[in-house]
Every structure is written in structure tokens, then in C-alpha cells.
Design a protein around this motif. Structure first.
Motif, PDB file in Angstrom:
ATOM      1  N   PHE A 158      42.690  20.005  31.512  1.00 16.80           N
ATOM      2  CA  PHE A 158      42.731  19.899  30.589  1.00 16.80           C
ATOM      3  C   PHE A 158      42.610  20.353  29.415  1.00 16.80           C
ATOM      4  O   PHE A 158      42.279  22.189  29.723  1.00 16.80           O
ATOM      5  N   GLU A 159      43.592  21.561  28.518  1.00 15.65           N
ATOM      6  CA  GLU A 159      43.476  22.138  27.415  1.00 15.65           C
ATOM      7  C   GLU A 159      42.624  21.709  26.568  1.00 15.65           C
ATOM      8  O   GLU A 159      42.029  21.034  25.700  1.00 15.65           O
ATOM      9  N   ALA A 160      41.974  23.184  25.984  1.00 15.01           N
ATOM     10  CA  ALA A 160      41.074  23.393  24.812  1.00 15.01           C
ATOM     11  C   ALA A 160      42.182  24.820  24.099  1.00 15.01           C
ATOM     12  O   ALA A 160      42.323  25.286  24.918  1.00 15.01           O
ATOM     13  N   THR A 161      41.469  24.533  23.247  1.00 21.58           N
ATOM     14  CA  THR A 161      41.806  25.280  21.878  1.00 21.58           C
ATOM     15  C   THR A 161      40.611  26.088  21.054  1.00 21.58           C
ATOM     16  O   THR A 161      39.443  25.060  21.613  1.00 21.58           O
ATOM     17  N   ILE A 162      40.541  27.730  21.206  1.00 19.06           N
ATOM     18  CA  ILE A 162      38.927  27.693  21.092  1.00 19.06           C
ATOM     19  C   ILE A 162      39.587  28.644  19.487  1.00 19.06           C
ATOM     20  O   ILE A 162      40.638  29.212  18.874  1.00 19.06           O
ATOM     21  N   ALA A 163      38.744  28.901  18.703  1.00 20.08           N
ATOM     22  CA  ALA A 163      38.474  29.404  17.136  1.00 20.08           C
ATOM     23  C   ALA A 163      37.477  29.680  16.978  1.00 20.08           C
ATOM     24  O   ALA A 163      36.131  29.316  17.132  1.00 20.08           O
ATOM     25  N   ARG A 164      37.037  31.230  16.394  1.00 22.47           N
ATOM     26  CA  ARG A 164      36.705  32.111  15.682  1.00 22.47           C
ATOM     27  C   ARG A 164      36.127  30.913  14.561  1.00 22.47           C
ATOM     28  O   ARG A 164      36.458  30.015  13.342  1.00 22.47           O
ATOM     29  N   ASP A 165      34.559  30.708  14.321  1.00 21.83           N
ATOM     30  CA  ASP A 165      33.751  30.171  13.137  1.00 21.83           C
ATOM     31  C   ASP A 165      32.495  31.432  12.785  1.00 21.83           C
ATOM     32  O   ASP A 165      32.299  32.003  13.266  1.00 21.83           O
ATOM     33  N   VAL A 166      31.825  30.615  11.674  1.00 19.35           N
ATOM     34  CA  VAL A 166      31.064  31.749  10.880  1.00 19.35           C
ATOM     35  C   VAL A 166      29.470  31.873  11.908  1.00 19.35           C
ATOM     36  O   VAL A 166      29.337  33.289  12.111  1.00 19.35           O
ATOM     37  N   THR A 167      29.552  30.508  12.986  1.00 19.43           N
ATOM     38  CA  THR A 167      28.511  30.779  13.854  1.00 19.43           C
ATOM     39  C   THR A 167      28.143  31.210  15.277  1.00 19.43           C
ATOM     40  O   THR A 167      28.086  31.155  15.168  1.00 19.43           O
ATOM     41  N   GLY A 168      29.405  31.468  15.516  1.00 19.20           N
ATOM     42  CA  GLY A 168      30.283  31.114  16.984  1.00 19.20           C
ATOM     43  C   GLY A 168      32.073  31.545  16.959  1.00 19.20           C
ATOM     44  O   GLY A 168      32.523  31.708  16.521  1.00 19.20           O
ATOM     45  N   TRP A 169      31.705  29.981  18.291  1.00 17.25           N
ATOM     46  CA  TRP A 169      33.173  29.340  18.202  1.00 17.25           C
ATOM     47  C   TRP A 169      33.221  28.287  18.319  1.00 17.25           C
ATOM     48  O   TRP A 169      32.553  27.905  18.873  1.00 17.25           O
ATOM     49  N   THR A 170      34.557  27.900  17.936  1.00 19.86           N
ATOM     50  CA  THR A 170      34.363  25.845  18.403  1.00 19.86           C
ATOM     51  C   THR A 170      35.149  26.080  19.311  1.00 19.86           C
ATOM     52  O   THR A 170      36.506  26.505  19.111  1.00 19.86           O
ATOM     53  N   VAL A 171      35.106  24.934  20.306  1.00 21.48           N
ATOM     54  CA  VAL A 171      36.408  24.728  21.320  1.00 21.48           C
ATOM     55  C   VAL A 171      36.775  23.442  21.328  1.00 21.48           C
ATOM     56  O   VAL A 171      35.884  22.366  21.158  1.00 21.48           O
ATOM     57  N   SER A 172      37.897  22.903  21.036  1.00 22.34           N
ATOM     58  CA  SER A 172      38.041  21.659  20.668  1.00 22.34           C
ATOM     59  C   SER A 172      38.906  21.183  21.984  1.00 22.34           C
ATOM     60  O   SER A 172      40.510  22.081  22.896  1.00 22.34           O
ATOM     61  N   ILE A 173      38.967  19.905  22.469  1.00 23.28           N
ATOM     62  CA  ILE A 173      39.442  19.236  23.041  1.00 23.28           C
ATOM     63  C   ILE A 173      40.562  18.185  22.558  1.00 23.28           C
ATOM     64  O   ILE A 173      39.659  17.556  22.783  1.00 23.28           O
ATOM     65  N   PRO A 174      41.873  18.313  22.450  1.00 28.26           N
ATOM     66  CA  PRO A 174      42.754  17.590  21.984  1.00 28.26           C
ATOM     67  C   PRO A 174      43.107  15.950  23.033  1.00 28.26           C
ATOM     68  O   PRO A 174      42.892  15.312  22.322  1.00 28.26           O
TER      69      PRO A 174
END
Length: 80
Positions: free
Chosen positions: A25-41
Motif C-alpha cells: 500500500f502507498e501512504a502519504t505523510i504530511a506535517r500538521d500542528v501536533t504531529g504527522w498525518t498519514v493518509s492511505i488513499p
């Protein structure tokens, strides 16, 4: 005198199942205010982690829970 009996046992070989197609599976990661958000489309799912190092394991666990695939067969490719 007693005759000695030599018994030979075969080594136990454990059969390992090979991962099947479709378990990467491919996942994308993005920085946010309190940590990281990992999205699995593929699953339309998101996981929030505090540290970047936790991203892959959190994504694998999420995928395993949602799909029923054993976690040991789930591979994740994290893209920034």
C-alpha cells in the motif's frame, strides 16, 4: 551389554507463506500542528502519529485492521 539405539530426527521446517499481490500500500505523510498525518488513499483512511518514525507501523496496523490482511503481510511505501 546393551545395544545403543540411534534415532535420527529430521529438522523441523516451518513453511512460510509468501505475500500475495496487492498487499503493498502507498501512504502519504504530511506535517500538521501536533504531529504527522498519514493518509492511505486506497482505503480512504487517515492515521495521526506524533513522531515520524511511527508512521509506517501505524499505517500497517490501520491497513491490517481495515482489510483483514495479517499485519506481517502488509507492506507500506511512505511518500513525503
Amino acid at each position: 551389554m546393551r545395544a545403543s539405539v540411534v534415532t535420527r530426527t529430521r529438522p523441523v521446517r516451518h513453511r512460510t507463506l509468501r505475500p500475495m499481490a496487492g498487499q503493498l500500500f502507498e501512504a502519504t505523510i504530511a506535517r500538521d500542528v501536533t504531529g504527522w498525518t498519514v493518509s492511505i488513499p486506497e482505503l480512504d483512511a487517515e492515521v495521526h502519529v506524533v513522531r515520524r518514525a511511527e508512521a509506517e507501523s501505524a499505517a500497517r496496523e490501520c491497513i491490517a485492521v481495515r482489510t483483514g490482511i495479517p499485519i506481517s503481510f502488509v507492506a507500506v511505501w511512505i511518500r513525503d
